[in-house]
Write an enzyme that holds these catalytic residues in place. Sequence first.
Site, short mmCIF file in Angstrom:
data_model
loop_
_atom_site.label_atom_id
_atom_site.label_comp_id
_atom_site.label_asym_id
_atom_site.label_seq_id
_atom_site.Cartn_x
_atom_site.Cartn_y
_atom_site.Cartn_z
N ASP A 57 0.88 5.33 0.84
CA ASP A 57 0.22 6.41 1.57
C ASP A 57 0.85 7.72 1.10
OD1 ASP A 57 -0.48 8.37 3.44
OD2 ASP A 57 -0.42 7.01 5.15
N ILE A 58 0.10 8.49 0.30
CA ILE A 58 0.61 9.76 -0.23
C ILE A 58 0.28 10.88 0.75
CG2 ILE A 58 0.62 11.35 -2.18
CD1 ILE A 58 -0.49 9.13 -3.93
N CYS A 118 -11.91 28.27 9.78
CA CYS A 118 -12.17 27.05 9.00
C CYS A 118 -13.48 26.39 9.45
CB CYS A 118 -11.02 26.07 9.14
SG CYS A 118 -9.52 26.55 8.26
N GLU A 175 9.87 16.76 10.04
CA GLU A 175 9.37 16.61 11.41
C GLU A 175 8.34 15.50 11.49
OE1 GLU A 175 10.36 18.43 14.34
OE2 GLU A 175 12.01 18.68 12.92
N GLN A 176 7.46 15.44 10.51
CA GLN A 176 6.48 14.36 10.48
C GLN A 176 7.19 13.01 10.33
OE1 GLN A 176 3.77 15.40 7.26
NE2 GLN A 176 2.32 16.28 8.70
N VAL A 208 0.84 -1.20 0.00
CA VAL A 208 0.00 0.00 0.00
C VAL A 208 0.88 1.25 0.00
CG1 VAL A 208 -1.79 1.26 1.26
CG2 VAL A 208 -1.80 -1.25 1.27
N SER A 213 7.53 16.59 4.96
CA SER A 213 7.90 17.14 6.26
C SER A 213 8.91 16.25 6.99
CB SER A 213 6.66 17.31 7.14
OG SER A 213 7.01 17.59 8.48
#
Length: 373
Positions: free
Chosen positions: A162-163, A344, A190-191, A160, A188
């Site tokens: 994951d974008i 938002c 950091e991510q 799989v 990222s």
Amino acid sequence: MLNGFYKRVFERILDDADVKIGGERAWDIRIHNEALYRRVITQGNLGLGEAYMEGWWDCEQLEEFFHRVIDSKAEHKLSPPVMLIGKVISKLYNMQRPSRAFRVAEKHYNIGNDLFKAMLDKRMLYSCGYWKEANSLEESQEKKLHLIFQKLQLKPGMQVLDIGCGWGGAAQFAAQHYGVSVHGVTVSTEQAAIARDYCAAQPVTIEVVDYRRMRGSYDRIYSIGMFEHVGYKNYREYFKISHECLKEEGLMLLHTIGGNTSSTSVEPWANKYIFPNANIPSATQIAAGYEGLFTLEDWHVFTHDDYARTLMAWYENIEKQWPMLPDRYDETFQRMWRYYLLSCTGGFRSRTNQLWQLLLSKNGIRACYTIPR
């Protein structure tokens, strides 16, 4: 005298939204600096947002203020040069070209993992939850993940992609609960640092790379809350690359915010302070992007309340945590973040923005299949 003119124009705009200056209702606003009127009329949303960050005005229920203002189409009554310039630039240039791919990470996603840990659920899922039969943020996010992976018909052993994998929460969940191997990509650093740690015990790999450099062959692809950063000039390329990476019998799920009308950029304040070069896609833009490449199997429109409740849960979390966070998140930053989350929320409550999940196949699902809800 000129400021009196700006005030009258500002009041007329607010009247259409049933908002009063100095009123007693929770969505009425309090003005602390009379220069606000000129700033808003000449700079539009950018001026309104910056003035809030600087403490020029306040509102007890900012989310309801924005719900009413956005619902009244206030943005159509103002056309300051700053708004027009942004639209022109976004049409002339590809603001999301490869050389600018990492800018949103530098501006937003790399702010600090401590901030996002304080705001999000335990898996750090930074996208809309699915609140059907859910009573908490944790439940809504878990139900969202099960919904996505059931739509994709994940089976043990599948490969799989994951974008836009974020902090790895979805990849870890898919590997743990569905027995698949996941390759996640993010812009990222950091991510990626947290994602690699979080997913260490699962068959998950994390790569810091622009989606345009993706390679490989996958049984399933999903993208949760990343498409908003692709940009309208790149939608076709995004779907072409996804098509190339997906096996012939594969399925792809796209989870994205959507807009009612086609646009080429986000409004100036969000572009400057939150998501540079973002672009909320319309249904027309998305469909044109995948036409001739994918078969549409399902287009799921979430309720307007799903994202509003998610945003309010994030807001409530972070408001409790500010005292425990580092001093670099000063009062101006806190007001900026509050403005971001609650504006938002108002956008989703007004139905200006939507949350969509599209299920796509390369050659059409041939077997009998009921799309989960």
